[in-house]
Design a protein around this motif. Structure first.
Motif, PDB file in Angstrom:
ATOM      1  N   GLU A  79       2.457   4.838  -5.695  1.00  0.00           N
ATOM      2  CA  GLU A  79       2.153   3.428  -5.893  1.00  0.00           C
ATOM      3  C   GLU A  79       3.202   2.687  -6.726  1.00  0.00           C
ATOM      4  O   GLU A  79       3.506   1.530  -6.426  1.00  0.00           O
ATOM      5  N   PRO A  80       3.780   3.275  -7.789  1.00  0.00           N
ATOM      6  CA  PRO A  80       4.831   2.537  -8.502  1.00  0.00           C
ATOM      7  C   PRO A  80       6.023   2.192  -7.618  1.00  0.00           C
ATOM      8  O   PRO A  80       6.579   1.079  -7.724  1.00  0.00           O
ATOM      9  N   ARG A  81       6.422   3.090  -6.730  1.00  0.00           N
ATOM     10  CA  ARG A  81       7.526   2.790  -5.811  1.00  0.00           C
ATOM     11  C   ARG A  81       7.115   1.717  -4.809  1.00  0.00           C
ATOM     12  O   ARG A  81       7.921   0.857  -4.441  1.00  0.00           O
ATOM     13  N   ALA A  82       5.868   1.770  -4.364  1.00  0.00           N
ATOM     14  CA  ALA A  82       5.375   0.736  -3.451  1.00  0.00           C
ATOM     15  C   ALA A  82       5.387  -0.635  -4.127  1.00  0.00           C
ATOM     16  O   ALA A  82       5.782  -1.641  -3.520  1.00  0.00           O
ATOM     17  N   LEU A  83       4.962  -0.670  -5.386  1.00  0.00           N
ATOM     18  CA  LEU A  83       4.984  -1.930  -6.131  1.00  0.00           C
ATOM     19  C   LEU A  83       6.404  -2.458  -6.266  1.00  0.00           C
ATOM     20  O   LEU A  83       6.653  -3.651  -6.050  1.00  0.00           O
ATOM     21  N   LEU A  84       7.349  -1.594  -6.613  1.00  0.00           N
ATOM     22  CA  LEU A  84       8.735  -2.030  -6.792  1.00  0.00           C
ATOM     23  C   LEU A  84       9.316  -2.552  -5.486  1.00  0.00           C
ATOM     24  O   LEU A  84      10.055  -3.547  -5.479  1.00  0.00           O
ATOM     25  N   SER A  85       8.980  -1.930  -4.372  1.00  0.00           N
ATOM     26  CA  SER A  85       9.489  -2.389  -3.072  1.00  0.00           C
ATOM     27  C   SER A  85       8.946  -3.774  -2.734  1.00  0.00           C
ATOM     28  O   SER A  85       9.695  -4.689  -2.361  1.00  0.00           O
ATOM     29  N   GLY A  86       7.637  -3.945  -2.847  1.00  0.00           N
ATOM     30  CA  GLY A  86       7.048  -5.248  -2.557  1.00  0.00           C
ATOM     31  C   GLY A  86       7.504  -6.318  -3.527  1.00  0.00           C
ATOM     32  O   GLY A  86       7.763  -7.463  -3.130  1.00  0.00           O
ATOM     33  N   ALA A  87       7.630  -5.952  -4.805  1.00  0.00           N
ATOM     34  CA  ALA A  87       8.079  -6.918  -5.806  1.00  0.00           C
ATOM     35  C   ALA A  87       9.518  -7.349  -5.542  1.00  0.00           C
ATOM     36  O   ALA A  87       9.862  -8.531  -5.728  1.00  0.00           O
ATOM     37  N   GLY A 110       6.831 -14.175   4.343  1.00  0.00           N
ATOM     38  CA  GLY A 110       7.447 -13.235   3.411  1.00  0.00           C
ATOM     39  C   GLY A 110       6.423 -12.545   2.528  1.00  0.00           C
ATOM     40  O   GLY A 110       6.556 -11.350   2.226  1.00  0.00           O
ATOM     41  N   GLN A 111       5.392 -13.272   2.115  1.00  0.00           N
ATOM     42  CA  GLN A 111       4.343 -12.660   1.310  1.00  0.00           C
ATOM     43  C   GLN A 111       3.599 -11.596   2.102  1.00  0.00           C
ATOM     44  O   GLN A 111       3.274 -10.518   1.570  1.00  0.00           O
ATOM     45  N   MET A 112       3.352 -11.860   3.358  1.00  0.00           N
ATOM     46  CA  MET A 112       2.654 -10.882   4.194  1.00  0.00           C
ATOM     47  C   MET A 112       3.526  -9.654   4.430  1.00  0.00           C
ATOM     48  O   MET A 112       3.029  -8.517   4.447  1.00  0.00           O
ATOM     49  N   ILE A 113       4.831  -9.857   4.576  1.00  0.00           N
ATOM     50  CA  ILE A 113       5.735  -8.717   4.764  1.00  0.00           C
ATOM     51  C   ILE A 113       5.769  -7.853   3.508  1.00  0.00           C
ATOM     52  O   ILE A 113       5.729  -6.616   3.576  1.00  0.00           O
ATOM     53  N   ALA A 114       5.849  -8.485   2.338  1.00  0.00           N
ATOM     54  CA  ALA A 114       5.858  -7.729   1.085  1.00  0.00           C
ATOM     55  C   ALA A 114       4.572  -6.915   0.926  1.00  0.00           C
ATOM     56  O   ALA A 114       4.599  -5.757   0.504  1.00  0.00           O
ATOM     57  N   ALA A 115       3.438  -7.537   1.271  1.00  0.00           N
ATOM     58  CA  ALA A 115       2.169  -6.802   1.204  1.00  0.00           C
ATOM     59  C   ALA A 115       2.157  -5.650   2.204  1.00  0.00           C
ATOM     60  O   ALA A 115       1.667  -4.554   1.902  1.00  0.00           O
ATOM     61  N   GLY A 116       2.703  -5.880   3.406  1.00  0.00           N
ATOM     62  CA  GLY A 116       2.750  -4.819   4.391  1.00  0.00           C
ATOM     63  C   GLY A 116       3.617  -3.648   3.962  1.00  0.00           C
ATOM     64  O   GLY A 116       3.293  -2.484   4.239  1.00  0.00           O
ATOM     65  N   VAL A 117       4.715  -3.931   3.268  1.00  0.00           N
ATOM     66  CA  VAL A 117       5.580  -2.867   2.765  1.00  0.00           C
ATOM     67  C   VAL A 117       4.827  -2.004   1.759  1.00  0.00           C
ATOM     68  O   VAL A 117       4.947  -0.761   1.763  1.00  0.00           O
ATOM     69  N   MET A 118       4.033  -2.623   0.895  1.00  0.00           N
ATOM     70  CA  MET A 118       3.253  -1.838  -0.060  1.00  0.00           C
ATOM     71  C   MET A 118       2.198  -0.997   0.647  1.00  0.00           C
ATOM     72  O   MET A 118       1.931   0.141   0.255  1.00  0.00           O
ATOM     73  N   VAL A 119       1.595  -1.548   1.702  1.00  0.00           N
ATOM     74  CA  VAL A 119       0.590  -0.789   2.441  1.00  0.00           C
ATOM     75  C   VAL A 119       1.230   0.441   3.086  1.00  0.00           C
ATOM     76  O   VAL A 119       0.660   1.548   3.059  1.00  0.00           O
ATOM     77  N   ALA A 238      -1.522  -5.972  -7.022  1.00  0.00           N
ATOM     78  CA  ALA A 238      -1.299  -4.534  -6.840  1.00  0.00           C
ATOM     79  C   ALA A 238      -2.212  -3.719  -7.744  1.00  0.00           C
ATOM     80  O   ALA A 238      -2.761  -2.682  -7.330  1.00  0.00           O
ATOM     81  N   GLY A 239      -2.400  -4.149  -8.975  1.00  0.00           N
ATOM     82  CA  GLY A 239      -3.304  -3.438  -9.871  1.00  0.00           C
ATOM     83  C   GLY A 239      -4.743  -3.474  -9.381  1.00  0.00           C
ATOM     84  O   GLY A 239      -5.462  -2.469  -9.435  1.00  0.00           O
ATOM     85  N   ALA A 240      -5.178  -4.651  -8.889  1.00  0.00           N
ATOM     86  CA  ALA A 240      -6.544  -4.763  -8.387  1.00  0.00           C
ATOM     87  C   ALA A 240      -6.757  -3.882  -7.167  1.00  0.00           C
ATOM     88  O   ALA A 240      -7.798  -3.235  -7.017  1.00  0.00           O
TER      89      ALA A 240
END
Length: 448
Positions: A79-87, A110-119, A238-240
């Motif tokens: 999850e930390p790597r996922a957060l860094l990628s989306g951020a 762009g917001q949807m893409i960032a969320a998709g990368v974290m998923v 991301a925390g939620a």
């Protein structure tokens, strides 16, 4: 706890130290847009404060990865790597928007893409607790859609509330503090390591906001811009997501009954964090009202205006600083009230305290309506806040002048019937009073 405090302090220090050079960089590259009709500041102010906040985020994750206990978060979870990628993606989009401007639909994509990368990297909602049914597992498609929706809603809620100096960073810091208390209690109180990433994200988010606030308080020397507001909104979401959709309520063993009873009893804890309506309730309310207001007028939901909650506080008479502190108060009351209710949902004292503080908040909110005004003869004996403002007096003069045809800036200095003392109209300015009280020209002589 010491490692969390160290991570928080490093994040805040790096963010604070980077903000000064980032401000100079923003001025050099011309990231200082002109004053818009909806803005409340009076001179161009550099943006791109999100660059410093992203630097603080990277520093916090780097330090945490080398600490003894927090290192396990990186070893056991992606999850930390996922957060860094989306951020990184959302931050880059925000930088482009702060400098050149980006269309609203492009930003939404762009917001949807960032969320998709974290998923794709594992930061997603796996199940949700539903009262009366127990824990409901989600399909990959359902989890993806719910995660993306939560990220987009939270990002835009924080972005919409970023309208006054220090408002967004302070409110998100309050939300992060309440969220940290909740996540830390679940991890160390119940021994659930799956709550560790959310606890780390909340500590880093507090550091980002605390490090940026000294530069952003009124009068702000730099704005965070979309590069900052969208970034902190994504970290909060991301925390939620991490703690809501991946911590099994039955694993907490809060109750000795069945899973259904456990989920039903923990609804006050989990439902508010599913769509963090209590942690960022004020920004969410502002977002909903803005969409309804603009759609009702036939405008785009992304069209900017001056109808946000903080604008309304200024319109009813609050100062800039007081409006910000009122928003802080309500955010803290709702966020910490939800955390207290999650600890003991049956305590009547918590409910009574929330009701009493809500009454105090309403009095503060309506304070300009109740502020007494002293008569003019007593203005010298009362504090300035009880005196009639110069602007109000000038507005009254202008209104009288418009009705009578006498200009407000042209006082009548003709002598009265008795002879020597010129008439001074009520509400005249200080310069006008001094000029009128000067010695009148003598008979037979023209003034020089």
């Amino acid at each position: 706890m010491r490692e969390y405090l160290l991570t928080l302090c490093v994040t805040a220090a790096v963010t604070y130290l980077l903000t000064g050079p980032v401000r100079k960089f923003a001025i050099a590259v011309g990231a200082m847009p002109e004053i818009r009709a909806r803005d409340v500041h009076r001179e161009p102010t550099p943006r791109l404060g999100g660059i410093a906040m992203f630097g603080g985020l990277c520093a916090g994750l780097l330090v945490a990865a080398h600490l003894t206990e927090l290192r396990k978060v990186f070893e056991l979870s992606n999850e930390p790597r996922a957060l860094l990628s989306g951020a990184g993606l959302i931050w880059l989009l925000g930088v482009l928007d702060d400098k050149w401007g980006v269309d609203a639909l492009v930003k939404l994509g762009g917001q949807m893409i960032a969320a998709g990368v974290m998923v794709l990297q594992g930061l997603t909602i796996l199940w949700i607790p539903v009262p009366g049914m127990g824990t409901v597992s989600l399909t990959p498609m359902q989890g993806t859609l719910l995660t993306v929706a939560l990220v987009v809603i939270t990002i835009n809620a924080v972005n919409f509330v970023d309208g006054l100096d220090g408002l967004a960073s302070g409110m998100v810091c309050i939300a992060a503090a309440a969220f940290f208390m909740y996540a830390y209690r679940i991890w160390f109180g119940y021994g659930l390591e799956s709550a560790a990433p959310a606890t780390l994200f909340a500590a880093i988010l507090m550091g980002m906001c605390l490090g940026f606030l000294p530069h952003n308080m009124h009068p702000a020397r730099i704005f965070m811009g979309d590069s900052g507001s969208m970034l902190i909104g994504l970290v909060l979401a991301a925390g939620a997501i991490s703690i809501t959709g991946q911590v099994d309520p039955d694993a907490m063993k809060l109750f000795a009954g069945s899973e259904r009873e456990a989920v039903h009893a923990t609804v006050p804890v989990y439902i508010p964090l599913l769509l963090p309506l209590t942690v960022i309730a004020v920004p969410i309310a502002d977002l909903i009202l803005a969409i309804v207001r603009r759609t009702w007028r036939g405008q785009s939901p992304f069209a900017a205006d001056r109808g946000h909650l903080h604008h309304r506080l200024l319109e009813i008479g609050h100062s800039h600083s007081r409006a910000v502190w009122i928003m802080y108060f309500w955010s803290a009351l709702i966020a910490f009230g939800a955390v207290a209710f999650s600890v003991s949902s049956t305590s009547m004292w918590i409910v009574l305290a929330i009701v009493a503080l809500s009454g105090v908040g309403l009095v503060l909110l309506l304070l300009p309506r109740f502020t007494p005004r002293a008569p003019r003869w007593a203005e010298a004996f009362v504090p300035p806040r009880y005196r009639r403002s110069t602007r109000a007096a000038q507005a009254a003069e202008a209104a009288v002048g418009a009705r009578t045809g006498v200009p407000a800036d042209g006082p009548d200095i003709s002598a009265d019937v008795s002879g020597s003392t010129p008439r001074i109209p009520a509400g005249a300015t200080a310069i006008g009073r001094r000029s009128q009280l000067a010695e009148p020209p003598k008979a037979g002589k023209l003034p020089s």
